[in-house]
Design an enzyme around this catalytic site. Structure first.
Site, PDB file in Angstrom:
ATOM      1  N   HIS A  20       0.835  -1.206   0.000  1.00  0.00           N
ATOM      2  CA  HIS A  20       0.000   0.000   0.000  1.00  0.00           C
ATOM      3  C   HIS A  20       0.871   1.259   0.000  1.00  0.00           C
ATOM      4  CE1 HIS A  20      -3.909  -1.931   0.164  1.00  0.00           C
ATOM      5  NE2 HIS A  20      -3.335  -2.851   0.917  1.00  0.00           N
ATOM      6  N   THR A  21       2.003   1.162  -0.689  1.00  0.00           N
ATOM      7  CA  THR A  21       2.867   2.331  -0.874  1.00  0.00           C
ATOM      8  C   THR A  21       2.976   2.694  -2.358  1.00  0.00           C
ATOM      9  OG1 THR A  21       4.734   0.798  -0.890  1.00  0.00           O
ATOM     10  CG2 THR A  21       4.332   1.995   1.159  1.00  0.00           C
ATOM     11  N   ASP A  22       2.713   1.731  -3.260  1.00  0.00           N
ATOM     12  CA  ASP A  22       2.993   2.017  -4.691  1.00  0.00           C
ATOM     13  C   ASP A  22       2.118   3.147  -5.221  1.00  0.00           C
ATOM     14  OD1 ASP A  22       0.673   0.363  -4.815  1.00  0.00           O
ATOM     15  OD2 ASP A  22       1.398  -0.800  -6.541  1.00  0.00           O
ATOM     16  N   ALA A 108      -5.025 -15.630  -5.075  1.00  0.00           N
ATOM     17  CA  ALA A 108      -4.384 -15.768  -3.762  1.00  0.00           C
ATOM     18  C   ALA A 108      -3.550 -14.544  -3.392  1.00  0.00           C
ATOM     19  CB  ALA A 108      -3.502 -17.020  -3.739  1.00  0.00           C
ATOM     20  N   SER A 111      -0.789 -12.168  -7.919  1.00  0.00           N
ATOM     21  CA  SER A 111      -0.923 -11.453  -9.200  1.00  0.00           C
ATOM     22  C   SER A 111      -1.191 -12.371 -10.387  1.00  0.00           C
ATOM     23  CB  SER A 111       0.328 -10.617  -9.489  1.00  0.00           C
ATOM     24  OG  SER A 111       0.354  -9.520  -8.661  1.00  0.00           O
ATOM     25  N   SER A 112      -2.063 -13.356 -10.184  1.00  0.00           N
ATOM     26  CA  SER A 112      -2.388 -14.250 -11.304  1.00  0.00           C
ATOM     27  C   SER A 112      -3.049 -13.476 -12.449  1.00  0.00           C
ATOM     28  CB  SER A 112      -3.291 -15.389 -10.832  1.00  0.00           C
ATOM     29  OG  SER A 112      -4.466 -14.889 -10.248  1.00  0.00           O
ATOM     30  N   SER A 113      -3.849 -12.458 -12.144  1.00  0.00           N
ATOM     31  CA  SER A 113      -4.541 -11.742 -13.223  1.00  0.00           C
ATOM     32  C   SER A 113      -3.569 -10.879 -14.026  1.00  0.00           C
ATOM     33  CB  SER A 113      -5.703 -10.906 -12.686  1.00  0.00           C
ATOM     34  OG  SER A 113      -5.250  -9.984 -11.722  1.00  0.00           O
ATOM     35  N   ASP A 153       2.770  -4.598  -9.238  1.00  0.00           N
ATOM     36  CA  ASP A 153       2.648  -5.969  -9.725  1.00  0.00           C
ATOM     37  C   ASP A 153       3.162  -6.088 -11.164  1.00  0.00           C
ATOM     38  OD1 ASP A 153       1.333  -6.084  -7.353  1.00  0.00           O
ATOM     39  OD2 ASP A 153      -0.669  -6.356  -8.198  1.00  0.00           O
TER      40      ASP A 153
HETATM   41  C1  GLA Z   1      -2.372  -4.964  -4.994  1.00  0.00           C
HETATM   42  C2  GLA Z   1      -2.190  -3.909  -6.080  1.00  0.00           C
HETATM   43  C3  GLA Z   1      -0.784  -3.293  -6.026  1.00  0.00           C
HETATM   44  C4  GLA Z   1      -0.440  -2.841  -4.603  1.00  0.00           C
HETATM   45  C5  GLA Z   1      -0.766  -3.936  -3.575  1.00  0.00           C
HETATM   46  C6  GLA Z   1      -0.583  -3.455  -2.164  1.00  0.00           C
HETATM   47  O1  GLA Z   1      -1.516  -6.056  -5.255  1.00  0.00           O
HETATM   48  O2  GLA Z   1      -2.396  -4.456  -7.354  1.00  0.00           O
HETATM   49  O3  GLA Z   1      -0.702  -2.225  -6.926  1.00  0.00           O
HETATM   50  O4  GLA Z   1      -1.083  -1.641  -4.285  1.00  0.00           O
HETATM   51  O5  GLA Z   1      -2.077  -4.424  -3.718  1.00  0.00           O
HETATM   52  O6  GLA Z   1       0.733  -3.124  -1.926  1.00  0.00           O
END
Ligand code: GLA
Length: 342
Positions: A20-22, A108, A111-113, A153
């Site tokens: 939650h920093t990106d 899960a 980042s499968s999508s 991601d």
């Molecule tokens: C998800 C979002 C990312 C990031 C994370 C939390 O994976 O796709 O962009 O914000 O949550 O760090």
């Protein structure tokens, strides 16, 4: 004319620290992993037909002129939304027929999508730099999911380097590879809680960081005194998480480079506490898992990874540790290379 069969690969990702920093222009330290999506496709025609071993097949009339006949968010089968978003963003008018396989657990938090979107884009002929591929993937992901996600991601998936994590400054989108020392192994364990409610709460968290940034400036470098002086206790906690998490990422990258896994593990535990207490994106099952893991002598640290609200924890462990006895959904992962045509 017989066209060549194309195969593309895109990894998933796990974030070691910096969540939650990106989207707030902060720092993250994720790595691409050796689990991912493969698309094998025979290009041609103006429809896209993809089979999946696990799911219902997808047949898509490609968006001529960039407009899809169907509403993307209601497209079935649901995995087709990510494929369609990739085709749409690419303004692809040449389709193909092929197969999608994945070694990633779906939904899960690995980042499968995004992995699917980037693999499809490459198979459909995307031609650009890893950063361009990442920006493309971020737009596709936002269109397909309706969630205002950041770039972590997709940039990790596009630019991953085997054996390394990536230290990304999301304000400048610059990154550098940080070698993973031989003294650690990375495990991912599923909490057993599906990531429900993640989408609406994610957008709400992002909005809070934007409101706070309007008051004190970019949160990654705002003064903690200014943050503590904000006249809203919830905004104080949200902003404090982003600010302190960016510091932890910086120190963790240096500690990895100095082969100090004990320090990295401590920072991971602090990150989890901040995500739990200040950002309120944990759930009790994740907290219990982190607590249980952190009491083991063969674990340096653990934390929730990704958006939270369920999903997985990432664990830094001594080589040779077996965490499959802790949860049956457990994956020992290696840092892999980024998305590419095979
Ligand atoms: C998800 C979002 C990312 C990031 C994370 C939390 O994976 O796709 O962009 O914000 O949550 O760090």
């Amino acid at each position: 004319m017989v066209t060549e069969t194309l195969r593309s690969w895109a990894p998933g990702r796990v974030n070691l620290i910096g969540d939650h920093t990106d989207y707030a222009g902060g720092l993250v330290l994720p790595m691409a992993i050796n689990l991912g999506t493969t698309v094998t496709m025979q290009p041609g025609g103006n429809t896209l037909h993809l089979r999946s071993a696990r799911r219902q097949s997808l047949h898509l009339d490609l968006p001529l002129g960039g407009v899809l006949a169907e509403d993307l968010t209601t497209l079935e089968p649901a995995w087709g939304r990510f494929v369609a978003a990739a085709a749409l963003e690419l303004a692809s008018t040449v389709g193909g027929s092929g197969e999608v396989t994945t070694t990633l657990p779906v939904g899960a938090g690995l980042s499968s999508s995004s992995s699917l979107e980037l693999a499809v884009a490459l198979a459909l002929g995307f031609d650009g730099s890893p950063l361009e591929l990442a920006r493309f993937g971020q737009r596709a992901e936002q269109v397909a999911s309706g969630v205002p996600s950041g770039i972590m991601d997709q940039l990790t998936i596009a630019a991953g380097v085997a054996g390394h994590a990536l230290l990304i400054d999301c304000a400048t989108e610059r990154h550098r590879a940080v070698r993973m020392p031989d003294s650690v192994e990375v495990w991912v364990l599923h909490s057993g809680v599906p990531r429900r409610l993640a989408d609406s709460a994610y957008a709400e968290r992002r909005r809070a960081t934007e409101v706070a940034a309007r008051l004190v400036g970019p949160l990654a470098e705002a003064s903690l005194d200014d943050i503590e002086a904000i006249d809203d206790p919830v905004l104080v906690r949200r902003a404090r998480h982003v600010r302190t998490e960016c510091d932890r990422v910086r120190v963790a990258a240096a500690a990895l480079e100095a082969d100090d896994p004990t320090e990295v593990g401590q920072l991971m535990l602090q990150s989890h506490a901040s995500l739990r207490d200040d950002f309120n994106v944990s759930v009790p099952e994740l907290d219990h898992l982190v607590l249980e893991l952190s009491s083991r002598g063969d674990v340096f640290g653990a934390r929730l990874t990704g958006a939270g609200f369920g999903g997985c924890v990432v664990v830094l462990a001594r080589p040779g540790t077996d965490l499959s006895t802790v949860r049956s959904d457990a994956w020992l992962v290696q840092a892999g290379d980024g998305a590419r045509l095979l």
